[in-house]
Design a protein around this motif. Structure first.
Motif, PDB file in Angstrom:
ATOM      1  N   ARG A  13       1.264  -0.917   0.180  1.00  0.00           N
ATOM      2  CA  ARG A  13       0.359   0.399  -0.359  1.00  0.00           C
ATOM      3  C   ARG A  13       0.626   1.108  -0.269  1.00  0.00           C
ATOM      4  N   ALA A  14       1.996   1.204   0.655  1.00  0.00           N
ATOM      5  CA  ALA A  14       2.561   2.348   1.068  1.00  0.00           C
ATOM      6  C   ALA A  14       3.526   2.417  -0.453  1.00  0.00           C
ATOM      7  N   LEU A  15       3.996   1.716  -1.219  1.00  0.00           N
ATOM      8  CA  LEU A  15       4.829   1.764  -2.599  1.00  0.00           C
ATOM      9  C   LEU A  15       3.413   2.268  -3.448  1.00  0.00           C
ATOM     10  N   LEU A  16       2.421   2.093  -4.139  1.00  0.00           N
ATOM     11  CA  LEU A  16       1.250   2.307  -4.380  1.00  0.00           C
ATOM     12  C   LEU A  16       0.404   3.633  -3.709  1.00  0.00           C
ATOM     13  N   ARG A  17       0.725   4.167  -3.035  1.00  0.00           N
ATOM     14  CA  ARG A  17       0.289   4.854  -2.645  1.00  0.00           C
ATOM     15  C   ARG A  17       1.397   6.349  -2.777  1.00  0.00           C
ATOM     16  N   ARG A  18       2.064   6.263  -2.588  1.00  0.00           N
ATOM     17  CA  ARG A  18       3.681   6.899  -3.185  1.00  0.00           C
ATOM     18  C   ARG A  18       3.540   7.183  -4.876  1.00  0.00           C
ATOM     19  N   LEU A  19       2.789   5.712  -5.163  1.00  0.00           N
ATOM     20  CA  LEU A  19       3.070   6.210  -7.142  1.00  0.00           C
ATOM     21  C   LEU A  19       1.636   6.922  -7.036  1.00  0.00           C
ATOM     22  N   ARG A  20       0.917   6.855  -6.290  1.00  0.00           N
ATOM     23  CA  ARG A  20       0.063   7.944  -6.840  1.00  0.00           C
ATOM     24  C   ARG A  20       0.336   9.352  -6.351  1.00  0.00           C
ATOM     25  N   ALA A  21       0.504   9.236  -5.026  1.00  0.00           N
ATOM     26  CA  ALA A  21       1.170  10.132  -4.735  1.00  0.00           C
ATOM     27  C   ALA A  21       1.797  11.132  -6.057  1.00  0.00           C
ATOM     28  N   SER A  22       3.396  10.570  -6.303  1.00  0.00           N
ATOM     29  CA  SER A  22       3.845  11.360  -7.684  1.00  0.00           C
ATOM     30  C   SER A  22       3.163  11.879  -9.128  1.00  0.00           C
ATOM     31  N   ARG A  23       1.990  10.841  -9.161  1.00  0.00           N
ATOM     32  CA  ARG A  23       1.426  11.317 -10.114  1.00  0.00           C
ATOM     33  C   ARG A  23       0.317  12.369 -10.214  1.00  0.00           C
ATOM     34  N   SER A  24      -0.887  11.946  -9.201  1.00  0.00           N
ATOM     35  CA  SER A  24      -1.344  12.812  -9.050  1.00  0.00           C
ATOM     36  C   SER A  24      -1.538  14.399  -7.489  1.00  0.00           C
ATOM     37  N   ARG A  25      -0.368  14.284  -6.952  1.00  0.00           N
ATOM     38  CA  ARG A  25       0.000  14.903  -6.110  1.00  0.00           C
ATOM     39  C   ARG A  25      -1.183  15.204  -4.600  1.00  0.00           C
ATOM     40  N   LEU A  53      15.496  -2.018   9.596  1.00  0.00           N
ATOM     41  CA  LEU A  53      14.319  -2.237   8.800  1.00  0.00           C
ATOM     42  C   LEU A  53      13.309  -1.006   8.849  1.00  0.00           C
ATOM     43  N   ARG A  54      13.162  -0.144   9.793  1.00  0.00           N
ATOM     44  CA  ARG A  54      11.849   0.471   9.613  1.00  0.00           C
ATOM     45  C   ARG A  54      12.775   1.216   8.451  1.00  0.00           C
ATOM     46  N   ARG A  55      13.330   1.848   7.704  1.00  0.00           N
ATOM     47  CA  ARG A  55      14.225   2.563   6.828  1.00  0.00           C
ATOM     48  C   ARG A  55      14.195   1.671   4.870  1.00  0.00           C
ATOM     49  N   LEU A  56      14.329   0.516   5.768  1.00  0.00           N
ATOM     50  CA  LEU A  56      14.863  -0.463   4.122  1.00  0.00           C
ATOM     51  C   LEU A  56      12.838  -0.746   4.117  1.00  0.00           C
ATOM     52  N   VAL A  57      12.528  -1.277   5.095  1.00  0.00           N
ATOM     53  CA  VAL A  57      10.440  -1.313   4.249  1.00  0.00           C
ATOM     54  C   VAL A  57       9.963  -0.895   4.290  1.00  0.00           C
ATOM     55  N   PRO A  58       9.431  -0.419   2.972  1.00  0.00           N
ATOM     56  CA  PRO A  58       8.367   1.044   2.293  1.00  0.00           C
ATOM     57  C   PRO A  58       7.344   0.980   3.373  1.00  0.00           C
ATOM     58  N   GLY A  59       6.846   2.153   3.846  1.00  0.00           N
ATOM     59  CA  GLY A  59       5.841   1.974   5.236  1.00  0.00           C
ATOM     60  C   GLY A  59       6.456   1.793   6.406  1.00  0.00           C
ATOM     61  N   GLY A  60       7.531   1.136   6.291  1.00  0.00           N
ATOM     62  CA  GLY A  60       7.749   0.611   7.923  1.00  0.00           C
ATOM     63  C   GLY A  60       8.319   1.820   8.972  1.00  0.00           C
ATOM     64  N   ARG A  61       8.163   2.700   8.847  1.00  0.00           N
ATOM     65  CA  ARG A  61       8.294   4.130   9.906  1.00  0.00           C
ATOM     66  C   ARG A  61       7.404   3.899  10.827  1.00  0.00           C
ATOM     67  N   SER A  62       6.302   3.861  10.081  1.00  0.00           N
ATOM     68  CA  SER A  62       4.742   3.599  11.176  1.00  0.00           C
ATOM     69  C   SER A  62       4.398   2.707  11.497  1.00  0.00           C
ATOM     70  N   MET A  63       5.219   1.850  11.453  1.00  0.00           N
ATOM     71  CA  MET A  63       5.115   0.433  12.098  1.00  0.00           C
ATOM     72  C   MET A  63       5.468   0.102  13.507  1.00  0.00           C
ATOM     73  N   ASP A  64       4.655  -0.391  14.067  1.00  0.00           N
ATOM     74  CA  ASP A  64       4.858  -0.942  15.525  1.00  0.00           C
ATOM     75  C   ASP A  64       5.631  -1.956  15.077  1.00  0.00           C
ATOM     76  N   TYR A  65       6.648  -2.888  16.182  1.00  0.00           N
ATOM     77  CA  TYR A  65       7.352  -3.507  15.733  1.00  0.00           C
ATOM     78  C   TYR A  65       6.853  -4.966  15.368  1.00  0.00           C
ATOM     79  N   CYS A  66       6.240  -5.100  15.745  1.00  0.00           N
ATOM     80  CA  CYS A  66       5.125  -6.288  15.309  1.00  0.00           C
ATOM     81  C   CYS A  66       4.375  -6.781  13.627  1.00  0.00           C
ATOM     82  N   SER A  67       4.533  -6.236  13.863  1.00  0.00           N
ATOM     83  CA  SER A  67       4.035  -5.596  12.255  1.00  0.00           C
ATOM     84  C   SER A  67       5.329  -5.536  11.503  1.00  0.00           C
ATOM     85  N   LEU A  68       5.958  -4.693  11.465  1.00  0.00           N
ATOM     86  CA  LEU A  68       7.281  -4.536  11.170  1.00  0.00           C
ATOM     87  C   LEU A  68       8.011  -6.052  10.844  1.00  0.00           C
ATOM     88  N   LEU A  69       7.851  -6.874  11.484  1.00  0.00           N
ATOM     89  CA  LEU A  69       8.648  -8.121  11.410  1.00  0.00           C
ATOM     90  C   LEU A  69       7.877  -8.789  10.573  1.00  0.00           C
TER      91      LEU A  69
END
Length: 95
Positions: A13-25, A53-69
């Motif tokens: 969802r984070a990757l798709l959201r980033r693509l959509r945001a760049s296209r449609s702002r 891991l939060r830096r490497l996984v797209p959308g990881g900065r806003s996740m808790d530890y369990c979801s991140l894994l």
């Protein structure tokens, strides 16, 4: 690949959201928080494995530890599938 993988995982969802945001702002949608789990403690000033891991996984900065894994495992699986697909394409072109 992110579109074909399905809507369940946050990194897709984070990757798709980033693509959509760049296209449609448009503004990005917030990730729904899940249950919380504490990350292990480390020495001060030293980045934790979770921070890395939060830096490497797209959308990881806003996740808790369990979801991140969970997202990391899924992300690695999908990246491996992409590498295999690219290798197959290269092998078919070179023959």
């Amino acid at each position: 690949m992110a579109c074909a993988a399905g809507p369940r995982r946050v990194w897709r969802r984070a990757l798709l959201r980033r693509l959509r945001a760049s296209r449609s702002r448009r503004a990005r949608l917030a990730v729904v928080p899940r249950r919380r789990m504490r990350a292990p403690r480390v020495a001060p000033g030293e980045p934790t494995r979770a921070e890395t891991l939060r830096r490497l996984v797209p959308g990881g900065r806003s996740m808790d530890y369990c979801s991140l894994l969970e997202e990391t495992a899924d992300y690695i699986q999908c990246l491996s599938a992409q590498v295999q697909l690219m290798q197959t394409v290269v092998d078919s072109i070179s023959h």
